[in-house]
Design a protein around this motif. Sequence first.
Motif: not given
Length: 643
Positions: A22-23, A113-116, A147-153
């Motif tokens: 989680r950094g 977290v941000h939701r697409m 952030r990209l990984l948290s979104l599903g990358a």
Amino acid sequence: ICLVTHFSFSSLSEPRWASVNRGVLICDECCSVHRSLGRHSSQVRHLTHTPWPPTQLQMVQTLYSNGANSIWEHSLLDPASVMSGKRKANPQDKLHPNKSEFIRAKYQMLAFVHRMPCREDDSSTAKDLSKQLHSSVRTGNLETCLRLLSLGAQANFFHPEKGNTPLHVAAKAGQVSQAELLTVYGADPGAPDSNGKTPIDYAREAGHHDLADRLVEIQYELTDRLAFYLCGRKPDHKNGQHFIVPQMADSSLDLSELAKAAKKKLQSLSNHLFEELAMDVYDEVDRRETDAVWLATQNHSTLVTETTVVPFLPVNPEYSSTRNQGRQKLARFNAHEFATLVIDILSDAKRRQQGNSVASPKDNVELILKSVAVRHCSDSQDNDQPDYDSVASDEDTDQELPSSKGDRTKSLDSDLSDGPITMQEYLEVKNALSASEAKIQQLMKANNNLSDELRLMQKKASKLEKQSSMPESDYDNTFYDSEMDDSGLCRRGRLRSSGWLGEGSSIPELDDLEMESDPTLPSTEDVIRKTEQITKNIQELLRAAQENKHESFIPCSERIHVAVTEMAALFPKRPRSETVRGSLRLLTSSAYRLQSECRKAVPSEGCPGPDMQLVTQQVIQCAYDIAKAAKQLVTITTKENTN
């Protein structure tokens, strides 16, 4: 600092821990909850009491400095969240349930977290995010990639046009922190690109030799961690040594048929199932070592409460119920049982990676593991789980030590992979706990709790009633052997047929549904009285360990042995209950091992002085096993005499 980095719970709470994936840096109070989430949600490490790869620590510090916390609190930073009632926990809130619920929502449920925006094709969205990650890792902008990984990358995304993965790109560009972040999220350092080259190859070709060496370490992270847990050493990858496999002295001698069958079963597992088993054991090693650091770094003027204890691996919702039950049972293995399983896994991982054939050539099993690095993988074979709930019998025999430490060093250095070492020598070098002080404190608390429970049971013993009960062991009340697994079979019934459990051996279970009434068991009062003697003597031994009074080890161990012998004499030679037999076996064998370990505290003439830190670790481990077995026997007799 906690005000900035985490929840604003307490401006006085210094963050002494980190959540690697989680950094963020976290304080002790928050860490107590993070540890209960499981490694799939939060990978917890202490900033100073845990060995860190320098580049991984730098990665976490960079993320923390650049506001990684805002990624996990994205929606809470929106002014509209105030109107919707969403808020962070306040400093004055209680840890349970207020703060703990917020931590779970934030890091386990990823509620903020941000939701697409919703799209019909979710796979297309994930692919777009992964392509963005592929492009971003060539730069040093870590928080963008997190952030990209948290979104599903996907960290292992294979770019169809570029013909490689994000880790290939980061390795070629020399982006060390990006490589660390990607591998934490499961990127494989050994994955080939369209030309057959791995990220390690790209790093070396670009002259990033330190990064290449680090990627090799990551590739062998699982087996390195298991080896270090057992013997405190790691392989020398730079010189081509990739495995250290400590051996029990009796591991290749006079193996029972069941033990041989167990090894054969392990060898016959598919690579997928074997890797699942290895990762589960890795998680258990992490749990045990983190528990030791946690206890060593807490304020020991107060007891560590149940809310801060992680007695077994937390449930991973991505795994089947069968696998989660098996993972939990790993906590019940004592040091010898667990070490036996770890050694078997190390040995077979080496065999598979080197492509050696199994005993039966006709067993057409793929032998090469592409990578045994820890990574997230789906539980796609729910109905075909390995039986690994227990290991061989606890009835190990004491072995003689080499005449000097030099002999041990020579034997290990001559052939680290294959040379057998004695049981006691193995125990000396095992690094099951990070520090002996941690185990001292843990056992002191276990004994304090045991004394409290004994006093409680003494009051109850005079008026035994049908409805009377006592607190269960932290370990033994959490496993459900009567439940059916995915194949419809009771897991208890499969232990012996699996070959992991030797005839006559058992892992004590307090909720033993098969235990028959045994009128020959002693009274609860007698067992409590003898347990009090054992507890008192163990506390005396622990005080000697804390004060470095090693000359007191032998007399303390003798008194413990006498008390154990007297307690064992209360029971019939062959109790009807297998659970009682298992507890008695653990009690008496641990007392014998304790005597043997305490004798090492006295230097032998003509031999170098003993390594007192290692000796103390093993003395404490034996004392812990004695206390645990005594508590189990108290609980069993109390249950029996109240029914």
